[in-house]
Scaffold this motif. Structure first.
Motif, PDB file in Angstrom:
ATOM      1  N   TYR A  81     -19.659  -4.563   7.547  1.00  0.00           N
ATOM      2  CA  TYR A  81     -18.706  -3.959   6.616  1.00  0.00           C
ATOM      3  C   TYR A  81     -17.320  -3.801   7.227  1.00  0.00           C
ATOM      4  O   TYR A  81     -17.164  -3.267   8.308  1.00  0.00           O
ATOM      5  N   HIS A  82     -16.302  -4.306   6.515  1.00  0.00           N
ATOM      6  CA  HIS A  82     -14.916  -4.057   6.868  1.00  0.00           C
ATOM      7  C   HIS A  82     -14.053  -4.315   5.640  1.00  0.00           C
ATOM      8  O   HIS A  82     -14.494  -4.927   4.668  1.00  0.00           O
ATOM      9  N   GLY A  83     -12.837  -3.798   5.679  1.00  0.00           N
ATOM     10  CA  GLY A  83     -11.974  -3.970   4.521  1.00  0.00           C
ATOM     11  C   GLY A  83     -10.515  -3.817   4.849  1.00  0.00           C
ATOM     12  O   GLY A  83     -10.133  -3.479   5.981  1.00  0.00           O
ATOM     13  N   GLU A  84      -9.707  -4.085   3.839  1.00  0.00           N
ATOM     14  CA  GLU A  84      -8.262  -3.964   3.939  1.00  0.00           C
ATOM     15  C   GLU A  84      -7.745  -3.324   2.663  1.00  0.00           C
ATOM     16  O   GLU A  84      -8.319  -3.513   1.587  1.00  0.00           O
ATOM     17  N   LEU A  85      -6.649  -2.620   2.795  1.00  0.00           N
ATOM     18  CA  LEU A  85      -6.003  -1.989   1.656  1.00  0.00           C
ATOM     19  C   LEU A  85      -4.511  -2.228   1.791  1.00  0.00           C
ATOM     20  O   LEU A  85      -3.955  -2.104   2.886  1.00  0.00           O
ATOM     21  N   PHE A  86      -3.892  -2.586   0.691  1.00  0.00           N
ATOM     22  CA  PHE A  86      -2.450  -2.814   0.669  1.00  0.00           C
ATOM     23  C   PHE A  86      -1.828  -1.999  -0.450  1.00  0.00           C
ATOM     24  O   PHE A  86      -2.368  -1.948  -1.558  1.00  0.00           O
ATOM     25  N   VAL A  87      -0.701  -1.370  -0.157  1.00  0.00           N
ATOM     26  CA  VAL A  87       0.066  -0.645  -1.168  1.00  0.00           C
ATOM     27  C   VAL A  87       1.363  -1.407  -1.372  1.00  0.00           C
ATOM     28  O   VAL A  87       2.124  -1.611  -0.424  1.00  0.00           O
ATOM     29  N   THR A  88       1.594  -1.852  -2.606  1.00  0.00           N
ATOM     30  CA  THR A  88       2.835  -2.548  -2.926  1.00  0.00           C
ATOM     31  C   THR A  88       3.588  -1.760  -3.987  1.00  0.00           C
ATOM     32  O   THR A  88       2.978  -1.116  -4.843  1.00  0.00           O
ATOM     33  N   GLY A  89       4.892  -1.818  -3.911  1.00  0.00           N
ATOM     34  CA  GLY A  89       5.720  -1.102  -4.870  1.00  0.00           C
ATOM     35  C   GLY A  89       5.864  -1.864  -6.167  1.00  0.00           C
ATOM     36  O   GLY A  89       5.969  -3.084  -6.183  1.00  0.00           O
ATOM     37  N   ILE A  90       5.851  -1.123  -7.250  1.00  0.00           N
ATOM     38  CA  ILE A  90       6.181  -1.656  -8.571  1.00  0.00           C
ATOM     39  C   ILE A  90       7.395  -0.822  -8.994  1.00  0.00           C
ATOM     40  O   ILE A  90       7.249   0.273  -9.518  1.00  0.00           O
ATOM     41  N   GLY A  91       8.553  -1.286  -8.659  1.00  0.00           N
ATOM     42  CA  GLY A  91       9.744  -0.467  -8.831  1.00  0.00           C
ATOM     43  C   GLY A  91       9.748   0.621  -7.765  1.00  0.00           C
ATOM     44  O   GLY A  91       9.124   0.496  -6.714  1.00  0.00           O
ATOM     45  N   ASP A  92      10.466   1.714  -8.043  1.00  0.00           N
ATOM     46  CA  ASP A  92      10.582   2.787  -7.058  1.00  0.00           C
ATOM     47  C   ASP A  92       9.559   3.895  -7.223  1.00  0.00           C
ATOM     48  O   ASP A  92       9.354   4.692  -6.319  1.00  0.00           O
ATOM     49  N   VAL A  93       8.929   3.990  -8.384  1.00  0.00           N
ATOM     50  CA  VAL A  93       8.084   5.149  -8.652  1.00  0.00           C
ATOM     51  C   VAL A  93       6.636   4.801  -8.988  1.00  0.00           C
ATOM     52  O   VAL A  93       5.858   5.668  -9.363  1.00  0.00           O
TER      53      VAL A  93
END
Length: 135
Positions: A81-93
């Protein structure tokens, strides 16, 4: 063996979402089956989890990259088991949280349901709503 991916949009700025996710102490608040998590070293996490009725106590690892707004994690367990998480912006808010998981176990529906539940809970905590399909 399986690879799984799911995304959810959250009405919070990407930096705020990433800061919340990178704090190990928040993991049990949204991660299905995780009872306890505490940092025991720079990238080491002590965990207590209940996975499909099986209790697991041990050590996992988590690497946070604030510049890329990404997390990578895994556990010393027979499932690979392993994973990745990404947070990307959709505009500023607004943000999109995308999680990919890899496991040697072939329980596709159960793993997919757990991943969807985790992101739904994260969305509920951060913006007070349920999940909607990612655009």
């Amino acid at each position: 063996m399986g690879d799984y991916e799911h995304s959810a949009d959250v009405r919070r700025p990407p930096e705020e979402v990433f800061d919340y996710l990178a704090d190990v102490s928040h993991l049990p608040e949204y991660f299905s089956g995780l009872e306890k998590a505490s940092s025991t070293g720079p990238e080491e996490v002590a965990v207590v989890a209940n996975v499909e009725g099986e209790r697991y106590e041990g050590t996992a690892w988590m690497h946070a990259d604030a510049d890329a707004r990404s997390l990578r994690w895994g556990a010393e367990h027979v499932s690979g088991y392993h994973g990745e998480l990404f947070v990307t912006g959709i505009g500023d808010v607004e943000s999109r949280v995308t999680v990919t998981l890899h496991t040697e176990r072939a329980d596709g529906p159960g793993i997919r349901a757990g991943l969807e539940q985790t992101l739904a809970e994260l969305k509920r905590i951060l913006d007070g709503s349920g999940t909607e399909p990612a655009r």
